[in-house]
Design a protein around this motif. Structure first.
Motif, short mmCIF file in Angstrom:
data_model
loop_
_atom_site.label_atom_id
_atom_site.label_comp_id
_atom_site.label_asym_id
_atom_site.label_seq_id
_atom_site.Cartn_x
_atom_site.Cartn_y
_atom_site.Cartn_z
N ALA A 126 15.39 19.17 -61.86
CA ALA A 126 16.71 19.77 -61.82
C ALA A 126 17.79 18.76 -61.46
CB ALA A 126 16.72 20.93 -60.83
N LEU A 127 17.52 17.88 -60.51
CA LEU A 127 18.53 16.93 -60.07
C LEU A 127 18.89 15.94 -61.17
CD1 LEU A 127 17.24 16.22 -56.45
CD2 LEU A 127 19.20 17.63 -57.11
N GLY A 128 17.96 15.66 -62.08
CA GLY A 128 18.25 14.74 -63.17
C GLY A 128 18.80 15.42 -64.41
N GLY A 129 18.89 16.72 -64.41
CA GLY A 129 19.40 17.46 -65.56
C GLY A 129 18.44 18.56 -65.94
N ASP A 189 21.97 23.48 -65.46
CA ASP A 189 23.03 24.39 -65.90
C ASP A 189 22.92 25.77 -65.27
OD1 ASP A 189 24.07 22.41 -67.49
OD2 ASP A 189 23.05 23.07 -69.31
N VAL A 190 21.72 26.17 -64.86
CA VAL A 190 21.55 27.47 -64.20
C VAL A 190 21.44 27.33 -62.69
CG1 VAL A 190 20.54 28.51 -66.25
CG2 VAL A 190 19.03 27.48 -64.53
N MET A 191 21.65 26.11 -62.17
CA MET A 191 21.63 25.88 -60.73
C MET A 191 22.95 26.37 -60.14
SD MET A 191 21.55 22.31 -58.55
CE MET A 191 20.28 21.56 -59.56
N GLU A 192 22.88 27.35 -59.25
CA GLU A 192 24.08 27.88 -58.60
C GLU A 192 24.29 27.32 -57.21
OE1 GLU A 192 24.78 32.16 -60.76
OE2 GLU A 192 23.79 32.15 -58.79
N SER A 193 23.22 26.91 -56.55
CA SER A 193 23.36 26.31 -55.23
C SER A 193 22.14 25.47 -54.92
CB SER A 193 23.55 27.39 -54.15
OG SER A 193 22.37 28.16 -53.99
N VAL A 194 22.32 24.58 -53.96
CA VAL A 194 21.22 23.72 -53.51
C VAL A 194 21.42 23.45 -52.03
CG1 VAL A 194 22.50 21.65 -54.27
CG2 VAL A 194 20.04 21.50 -53.86
N ARG A 195 20.34 23.43 -51.28
CA ARG A 195 20.37 22.99 -49.87
C ARG A 195 19.90 21.55 -49.83
NH1 ARG A 195 17.36 26.48 -45.65
NH2 ARG A 195 19.01 25.77 -44.26
N ASN A 245 30.79 22.51 -50.10
CA ASN A 245 30.32 21.19 -50.57
C ASN A 245 30.16 21.15 -52.09
OD1 ASN A 245 29.84 20.12 -47.77
ND2 ASN A 245 28.34 21.79 -47.76
N PRO A 246 31.19 21.54 -52.83
CA PRO A 246 31.06 21.58 -54.29
C PRO A 246 30.84 20.21 -54.91
CG PRO A 246 33.35 21.92 -53.64
CD PRO A 246 32.53 22.00 -52.39
N ASP A 247 31.27 19.15 -54.22
CA ASP A 247 31.03 17.80 -54.75
C ASP A 247 29.53 17.51 -54.82
OD1 ASP A 247 30.94 17.83 -51.91
OD2 ASP A 247 31.27 15.65 -51.82
N SER A 272 24.50 17.08 -57.88
CA SER A 272 23.09 17.47 -57.95
C SER A 272 22.71 18.05 -59.31
CB SER A 272 22.78 18.51 -56.86
OG SER A 272 22.96 17.97 -55.58
N ARG A 273 23.69 18.29 -60.13
CA ARG A 273 23.43 18.85 -61.45
C ARG A 273 23.43 17.72 -62.49
NH1 ARG A 273 27.45 23.75 -62.26
NH2 ARG A 273 25.95 24.34 -63.89
N GLY A 274 22.46 16.80 -62.33
CA GLY A 274 22.29 15.72 -63.29
C GLY A 274 22.49 14.33 -62.74
N GLY A 275 22.80 14.20 -61.45
CA GLY A 275 23.04 12.89 -60.87
C GLY A 275 21.80 12.12 -60.49
N GLY A 276 20.63 12.74 -60.62
CA GLY A 276 19.37 12.06 -60.33
C GLY A 276 18.90 12.28 -58.91
#
Length: 504
Positions: free
Chosen positions: A185-188, A202-208, A224-226, A231-235
Motif C-alpha cells: 500500500a505504501l508504494g502504491g 487509492d482506497v486508503m482512507e487513513s493510516v497509523r 496529519n494529511p501530509d 503514504s499513498r505511494g511514497g514507498g
C-alpha cells in the motif's frame, strides 16, 4: 521523580521506561545540551550494550530475537535468499504500536539503524540491515464494518483476501500471497483489480504511523494529511513505521479467470495487439502478458474479469482476432477468493498452506510456499511501444537463461486519479513492465534487458520494484511529486532516522 497518580496502575512498559530513565536523572541538573549528550550521544557513538538490548526485550510485548538465539537464522531471512548474508543485530516482532514506538526510540537513542519489515519482499533487501529490524508481522488483524476494512500492517495479502471474503468484500491488492499489506500500500499497490477499483493506496482512507520521534500518529484527511498523502505511494520505510490502515472495500462478486497461450512466433505481434487492447478494455477486465524463457520460450496471457464468462470470452476473442489462433486456453468462472488464490499461484492450496512454512509470525506450520532467488527491474509504459520496440523486447526474452517479462495492464480507475492526488505519480501509464530473472546470470540479463528497452519505455519505474542500480531514481519513482515528498520528509524526520539508499 513524579509518582503515579492515585489509583493509576503503571504497566510493565512504563515501569521499564522509569527504570531506564532513573539512571539518567542524576544528570537532570546539567544544561540541556550536556544532558542530551549524556542520554543519546554516548550510546550513538559506541552502540548499545548487551544490557541495553535486554532492556529493550523486557520493554516489548512482542519478541526480540538476537544472534545466538535458536530462531535467529529463520528470523533474519527475507523472501529472497540473495540477501541471506545480512545479519541484523536484532529482529523485533512487534505486537502493537507501543512496541514499534519502543523500537523506534531505541534505534534513535542508541544510534542503531532501523529497517522496517512487513512481508520481507523488498527487491533490494532493504527490509533488513545490520541494525534493528522492526517487523510488524504480529500486527495482522483484519476486520470489516460498514464498508471499511481495518488492516494491521503485518497482514499478508492472502490473509487479507481470505478474512474480508468472509464478509463478502475485498480491497484492490496484489497477487503475491506473502507480501505484507504495508509495503504494497505504501508504494502504491498495483494489483489484479486495479483497473476497476484503483490502486491499494487509492482506497486508503487513513493510516497509523509511528514517526521518528516515537509518536503514534493518526493520519487521515483532517489529521496529519501530509503523511497520508505521502503514504499513498511514497514507498515504505521512508517516513516512519505504519502499524495499521483503514481502506474502503468493494463487494467481492464472482469472477472469471483465464489463461491463454499463443505460439512464440506471434510474440512481437501479441505485445503490440495487447497494449492496444488491455489499457482501454472495460474496467472489469485486467490482464498480464507474460513473455518467458524457462527452459523454452512461452507466450501467455493471464487475467481476471469481474463479470460473466460469456462477456469475458467475447473480450478475449477480440484480442485473439488481432494476434491469431491460440494454442491453448482456459476460461472459468469462480469465487472472488478463488480468483485471488489462482492469481497467487495457490489454486490447489488452502489459505494456510499459501504461506511460507515455520512458526514465526507471518508463517504457518503447514505453509508450502518456497523462497525465491531473483533479480528484477521495472519500467512504466506511458506510450505504446513501437514495432521495433516489441521486436527488441521479444529478442531480449529469447536470450538464454531463466527469466520473464511481465506486462501488467493499467488504465481504467488508475488513470482517472490526478498524478498529484497521491504520491504515486504514474496515472498516465498504460502498463507496468517487470523484468524478472532467476538463477545463474540473472543480474546480467535484467541489467541488459532493462538497458535495451530504456529507449522504448523511457525512465519511469515503480518504487515497489525498487532497483538499487537505477539512476535518476527520484524522478523515475516519483516524477513531479518528488519535491513535495522531500519537504514532508524534512519536516517529519529531520534527523533522517529512516534512511534508505534510495530514501526520500
Amino acid at each position: 521523580m513524579e509518582s503515579a497518580p492515585a489509583g493509576r496502575t503503571l504497566d510493565r512498559r512504563t515501569l521499564l521506561r522509569i527504570g531506564g530513565i532513573a539512571a539518567l536523572t542524576a544528570g537532570a541538573g546539567l544544561p540541556a545540551r550536556t544532558r542530551a549528550a549524556a542520554e543519546t550521544g554516548t550510546a550513538a557513538r559506541t552502540g548499545p550494550r548487551p544490557s541495553d538490548w535486554r532492556a529493550l526485550e523486557r520493554g516489548l510485548d512482542g519478541r526480540l530475537i538476537r544472534p545466538g538465539d535458536a530462531a535467529y537464522d529463520a528470523a533474519r531471512r527475507l523472501f529472497n535468499p540473495a540477501h541471506d548474508a545480512v545479519r541484523p543485530a536484532g529482529v523485533a516482532y512487534c505486537a502493537n504500536p507501543s512496541d514499534v514506538a519502543e523500537c523506534v526510540n531505541f534505534a534513535r537513542r542508541m544510534g542503531v539503524p532501523p529497517a522496517v519489515r512487513s512481508g520481507g519482499h523488498s527487491y533490494a533487501g532493504w527490509s533488513t540491515g545490520t541494525g534493528l529490524v522492526i517487523d510488524v508481522s504480529p500486527m495482522n488483524a483484519v476486520s470489516h464494518s460498514s464498508g471499511r476494512a481495518t488492516v494491521g500492517a503485518g497482514a499478508k495479502l492472502v490473509d487479507v483476501y481470505d478474512r474480508l471474503a468472509a464478509d463478502g468484500v475485498s480491497i484492490p491488492a496484489g497477487s503475491c500471497p506473502t507480501v505484507g499489506i504495508s509495503g504494497l500500500a505504501l508504494g502504491g499497490g498495483i494489483g489484479v483489480v486495479a483497473r476497476k477499483y484503483g490502486l491499494t493506496c487509492d482506497v486508503m482512507e487513513s493510516v497509523r504511523i509511528v514517526t521518528a520521534d516515537g509518536r503514534v500518529l493518526e493520519c487521515d484527511a483532517d489529521r496529519n494529511p501530509d503523511l497520508l498523502w505521502a503514504s499513498r505511494g511514497g514507498g515504505g520505510g521512508n517516513l516512519g513505521v505504519a502499524v495499521s490502515f483503514r481502506f474502503r472495500t468493494h463487494r467481492a462478486r464472482e469472477a472469471t479467470v483465464f489463461f491463454l497461450r499463443w505460439p512464440w512466433a506471434r510474440a512481437a505481434g501479441a505485445v503490440r495487439a495487447w497494449q492496444a487492447w488491455a489499457p482501454s478494455a472495460p474496467d472489469e477486465m485486467w490482464s498480464t502478458l507474460h513473455l518467458s524463457r524457462e527452459g523454452g520460450t512461452d507466450l501467455q496471457l493471464v487475467g481476471v474479469h469481474l463479470g460473466g464468462k460469456a462477456e469475458c470470452e467475447r473480450l478475449l476473442d477480440r484480442l485473439a482476432d488481432r494476434i491469431g489462433p491460440v494454442s491453448s486456453s482456459s476460461v472459468r468462472k469462480t469465487s472472488y477468493l478463488q480468483a485471488m488464490m489462482t492469481m497467487a499461484g495457490c489454486a490447489g492450496l488452502s489459505v494456510s498452506q499459501c504461506h511460507q512454512g515455520g512458526s514465526l509470525p507471518g508463517r504457518t506450520r503447514d505453509g508450502r510456499l518456497p523462497r525465491d532467488r531473483f533479480t528484477a527491474k521495472s519500467h512504466l509504459a506511458y506510450r505504446p511501444v513501437s514495432e521495433a520496440g516489441a521486436r527488441a523486447l521479444v529478442a531480449e526474452v529469447a536470450r538464454p537463461g531463466s527469466h520473464t517479462v511481465l506486462l501488467d495492464a493499467l488504465g481504467g480507475a488508475v488513470g482517472r486519479v490526478r498524478p498529484d492526488a497521491t504520491a504515486f505519480p504514474h496515472r498516465a501509464a498504460l502498463y507496468s513492465v517487470q523484468y524478472y530473472a532467476h538463477r545463474a546470470g540473472a543480474a546480467g540479463w535484467t541489467r541488459n534487458a532493462h538497458a535495451a528497452m530504456r529507449p522504448h519505455f523511457g525512465d519511469h519505474a515503480y518504487v515497489n520494484y525498487i532497483d538499487p542500480e537505477l539512476r535518476g531514481w527520484r524522478g523515475a519513482y516519483y516524477g513531479a511529486n518528488a519535491d513535495r515528498l522531500a519537504r514532508i520528509k524534512a519536516a517529519r524526520d529531520p534527523g533522517r532516522l529512516f534512511r534508505l539508499p534510495q530514501g526520500i
